[in-house]
Design a protein around this motif. Sequence first.
Motif, PDB file in Angstrom:
ATOM      1  N   ARG A   1     -12.247 -10.842  -7.793  1.00  0.00           N
ATOM      2  CA  ARG A   1     -11.242  -9.750  -7.460  1.00  0.00           C
ATOM      3  C   ARG A   1     -10.876  -9.822  -6.320  1.00  0.00           C
ATOM      4  O   ARG A   1     -12.053  -9.567  -5.238  1.00  0.00           O
ATOM      5  N   ILE A   2      -9.922  -9.679  -6.029  1.00  0.00           N
ATOM      6  CA  ILE A   2      -9.413  -9.631  -4.453  1.00  0.00           C
ATOM      7  C   ILE A   2      -8.134  -8.639  -4.305  1.00  0.00           C
ATOM      8  O   ILE A   2      -7.271  -8.531  -4.859  1.00  0.00           O
ATOM      9  N   THR A   3      -8.679  -7.550  -3.549  1.00  0.00           N
ATOM     10  CA  THR A   3      -7.463  -6.445  -3.181  1.00  0.00           C
ATOM     11  C   THR A   3      -8.046  -5.847  -2.014  1.00  0.00           C
ATOM     12  O   THR A   3      -9.352  -5.592  -1.949  1.00  0.00           O
ATOM     13  N   ASN A   4      -7.270  -5.083  -1.271  1.00  0.00           N
ATOM     14  CA  ASN A   4      -7.749  -4.406  -0.159  1.00  0.00           C
ATOM     15  C   ASN A   4      -8.317  -3.114  -0.893  1.00  0.00           C
ATOM     16  O   ASN A   4      -7.500  -2.581  -1.240  1.00  0.00           O
ATOM     17  N   GLU A   5      -9.545  -2.612  -0.445  1.00  0.00           N
ATOM     18  CA  GLU A   5     -10.280  -1.359  -1.252  1.00  0.00           C
ATOM     19  C   GLU A   5      -9.819  -0.152  -0.297  1.00  0.00           C
ATOM     20  O   GLU A   5     -10.355   0.657  -0.984  1.00  0.00           O
ATOM     21  N   ASP A   6      -9.048  -0.441   0.623  1.00  0.00           N
ATOM     22  CA  ASP A   6      -8.964   0.906   1.553  1.00  0.00           C
ATOM     23  C   ASP A   6      -8.120   1.753   0.744  1.00  0.00           C
ATOM     24  O   ASP A   6      -6.828   1.355  -0.028  1.00  0.00           O
ATOM     25  N   PRO A   7      -8.317   3.071   0.347  1.00  0.00           N
ATOM     26  CA  PRO A   7      -7.482   4.186  -0.323  1.00  0.00           C
ATOM     27  C   PRO A   7      -6.299   4.270   0.336  1.00  0.00           C
ATOM     28  O   PRO A   7      -5.329   4.661  -0.300  1.00  0.00           O
ATOM     29  N   ALA A   8      -6.220   3.970   1.572  1.00  0.00           N
ATOM     30  CA  ALA A   8      -4.871   3.987   2.020  1.00  0.00           C
ATOM     31  C   ALA A   8      -3.778   3.272   1.253  1.00  0.00           C
ATOM     32  O   ALA A   8      -2.357   3.477   1.700  1.00  0.00           O
ATOM     33  N   TYR A   9      -3.987   2.237   0.861  1.00  0.00           N
ATOM     34  CA  TYR A   9      -3.496   1.075   0.019  1.00  0.00           C
ATOM     35  C   TYR A   9      -3.130   1.588  -1.309  1.00  0.00           C
ATOM     36  O   TYR A   9      -2.589   0.764  -2.326  1.00  0.00           O
ATOM     37  N   GLY A  10      -3.833   2.895  -2.038  1.00  0.00           N
ATOM     38  CA  GLY A  10      -3.511   3.031  -3.219  1.00  0.00           C
ATOM     39  C   GLY A  10      -4.799   2.864  -3.903  1.00  0.00           C
ATOM     40  O   GLY A  10      -5.700   1.928  -3.521  1.00  0.00           O
ATOM     41  N   ASP A  11      -5.273   3.585  -5.338  1.00  0.00           N
ATOM     42  CA  ASP A  11      -6.452   3.315  -6.104  1.00  0.00           C
ATOM     43  C   ASP A  11      -6.202   1.838  -6.720  1.00  0.00           C
ATOM     44  O   ASP A  11      -5.092   1.354  -7.058  1.00  0.00           O
ATOM     45  N   VAL A  12      -7.204   1.139  -6.667  1.00  0.00           N
ATOM     46  CA  VAL A  12      -7.381  -0.019  -7.157  1.00  0.00           C
ATOM     47  C   VAL A  12      -6.723  -0.476  -8.553  1.00  0.00           C
ATOM     48  O   VAL A  12      -6.140  -1.117  -9.035  1.00  0.00           O
ATOM     49  N   ALA A  13      -7.252   0.639  -9.286  1.00  0.00           N
ATOM     50  CA  ALA A  13      -6.791   0.995 -10.705  1.00  0.00           C
ATOM     51  C   ALA A  13      -5.503   0.937 -10.964  1.00  0.00           C
ATOM     52  O   ALA A  13      -4.674   0.748 -12.143  1.00  0.00           O
ATOM     53  N   ASP A  14      -4.488   1.376  -9.840  1.00  0.00           N
ATOM     54  CA  ASP A  14      -2.989   1.609 -10.182  1.00  0.00           C
ATOM     55  C   ASP A  14      -2.325   0.573  -9.606  1.00  0.00           C
ATOM     56  O   ASP A  14      -1.047   0.609  -9.463  1.00  0.00           O
ATOM     57  N   LYS A  15      -2.818  -0.478  -8.998  1.00  0.00           N
ATOM     58  CA  LYS A  15      -2.154  -1.422  -8.423  1.00  0.00           C
ATOM     59  C   LYS A  15      -1.687  -2.544  -9.391  1.00  0.00           C
ATOM     60  O   LYS A  15      -2.311  -2.607 -10.500  1.00  0.00           O
ATOM     61  N   PRO A  16      -0.537  -3.261  -9.474  1.00  0.00           N
ATOM     62  CA  PRO A  16      -0.157  -4.307 -10.156  1.00  0.00           C
ATOM     63  C   PRO A  16      -1.336  -5.521 -10.198  1.00  0.00           C
ATOM     64  O   PRO A  16      -1.757  -5.559  -9.150  1.00  0.00           O
ATOM     65  N   VAL A  17      -1.362  -5.977 -11.338  1.00  0.00           N
ATOM     66  CA  VAL A  17      -2.552  -6.844 -11.692  1.00  0.00           C
ATOM     67  C   VAL A  17      -1.838  -8.422 -12.047  1.00  0.00           C
ATOM     68  O   VAL A  17      -0.897  -8.551 -12.459  1.00  0.00           O
ATOM     69  N   PHE A  18      -2.483  -9.264 -11.283  1.00  0.00           N
ATOM     70  CA  PHE A  18      -2.158 -10.788 -11.705  1.00  0.00           C
ATOM     71  C   PHE A  18      -3.643 -11.442 -11.836  1.00  0.00           C
ATOM     72  O   PHE A  18      -4.462 -11.391 -11.265  1.00  0.00           O
ATOM     73  N   PHE A  19      -3.877 -12.029 -13.016  1.00  0.00           N
ATOM     74  CA  PHE A  19      -4.970 -12.703 -13.631  1.00  0.00           C
ATOM     75  C   PHE A  19      -4.970 -14.128 -13.574  1.00  0.00           C
ATOM     76  O   PHE A  19      -3.871 -14.557 -14.298  1.00  0.00           O
ATOM     77  N   LEU A  20      -5.498 -14.705 -12.819  1.00  0.00           N
ATOM     78  CA  LEU A  20      -5.378 -16.454 -12.766  1.00  0.00           C
ATOM     79  C   LEU A  20      -6.670 -16.884 -13.630  1.00  0.00           C
ATOM     80  O   LEU A  20      -7.876 -16.721 -12.984  1.00  0.00           O
ATOM     81  N   PHE A  21      -6.289 -17.404 -14.687  1.00  0.00           N
ATOM     82  CA  PHE A  21      -7.164 -18.036 -15.462  1.00  0.00           C
ATOM     83  C   PHE A  21      -7.308 -19.407 -15.300  1.00  0.00           C
ATOM     84  O   PHE A  21      -6.427 -20.096 -15.510  1.00  0.00           O
ATOM     85  N   GLY A  22      -8.480 -19.992 -14.823  1.00  0.00           N
ATOM     86  CA  GLY A  22      -8.549 -21.350 -14.371  1.00  0.00           C
ATOM     87  C   GLY A  22      -9.163 -22.076 -15.586  1.00  0.00           C
ATOM     88  O   GLY A  22      -8.511 -22.181 -16.870  1.00  0.00           O
ATOM     89  N   THR A  23     -10.088 -23.014 -15.127  1.00  0.00           N
ATOM     90  CA  THR A  23     -10.245 -24.276 -16.245  1.00  0.00           C
ATOM     91  C   THR A  23     -10.857 -23.465 -17.455  1.00  0.00           C
ATOM     92  O   THR A  23     -11.828 -22.814 -17.412  1.00  0.00           O
ATOM     93  N   ILE A  24     -10.546 -24.242 -18.570  1.00  0.00           N
ATOM     94  CA  ILE A  24     -11.295 -23.696 -19.904  1.00  0.00           C
ATOM     95  C   ILE A  24     -11.952 -25.219 -20.656  1.00  0.00           C
ATOM     96  O   ILE A  24     -12.667 -25.148 -21.062  1.00  0.00           O
ATOM     97  N   HIS A  25     -11.027 -26.596 -20.145  1.00  0.00           N
ATOM     98  CA  HIS A  25     -11.743 -27.724 -20.754  1.00  0.00           C
ATOM     99  C   HIS A  25     -12.653 -28.495 -19.706  1.00  0.00           C
ATOM    100  O   HIS A  25     -11.994 -28.430 -18.662  1.00  0.00           O
TER     101      HIS A  25
END
Length: 318
Positions: free
Chosen positions: A166-190
């Motif tokens: 997980r990559i995000t700035n955890e400083d509360p000044a930038y908001g709660d992590v749970a409230d930020k827009p999410v991008f999930f990159l799913f890498g290799t499966i095969h």
Amino acid sequence: MIDFRRACALAAIAMLLGGLGVVSSSQAQRPSVPSQVPAEPAVVRLYVKDRAELDQVAWALDVWEVHYDKGYAVVAVDPEKYQWLSSLGYRLEIDADKTALLGIETPLDSRFYYFDDDYANPLGRYVVDFLQDTNLAYPNLVELIDIGDAWQASHGGHPRDIWVLRITNEDPAYGDVADKPVFFLFGTIHAREVSIPELAIRYIRYLTSGWDGEGGYNVDPDVTWLVNHNVVYVLVMQNPDGHVANEADTGAYRRKNMNNTQCPTGKFGVDLNRNHSFLWDCCGGSSGDPCDETYHGIAKSSEPETQAFQSYFATVMP
């Protein structure tokens, strides 16, 4: 007077014969019986008129390249698939140079990342080490999360974890992590798709240290904004067991996981990309044959790799 009913009947017969003539002409250009079915897996040119014609069989194939402008796709097939395509009327030509690549019984190129040191990489490049090093280097931006185990861990094999970074700035000044827009990159499966984890690793570097010594967090303004105001999850590799098998022998051409309980041959395993709960065993896109490359498993989400991903992803994107 003209017998209207008879005229309509004759017209219908003429149309039918005309249609049959078109089919016959097309099939004449594509023999329905192969001149010689290969004894081993091969890479072939599969001639198609358009995407619609390829889509009719693509679900069952390992498609390497598509060239609609030249009228063919490059696909890897075993003898059974070759015979099946031929019986449907598709024209096939074996590509000897690409077929030779299937027989390379050597380890994965050491310039690529191996999963861990269970199979030693001469250059010391390992996915797990990279993720752990990144986690230590950026304690306020990165969190490494173990979301579950691969199949062999609970079946007497090497215990390999499935990791999400997980990559995000955890400083509360930038908001709660749970409230930020999410991008999930799913890498290799095969397992044999070895370029995908490389791209996922480059993306992680893009958001942290920068790629190839350029940019990175607090240097590139776009990257800095993304990390401060969004949360990114990267699953580099969902199928570590299969990837390790591919590292040891690229000629094995492993696609599936390492579940060896259902198919008695070397083609064992479950295609994790067809094992998800959503639309499982639906729409002609997978196989119920345990030895088939697109085998969807004994039940939906039957595999621990699938369960790990689905369970964690549901906490991120309900």
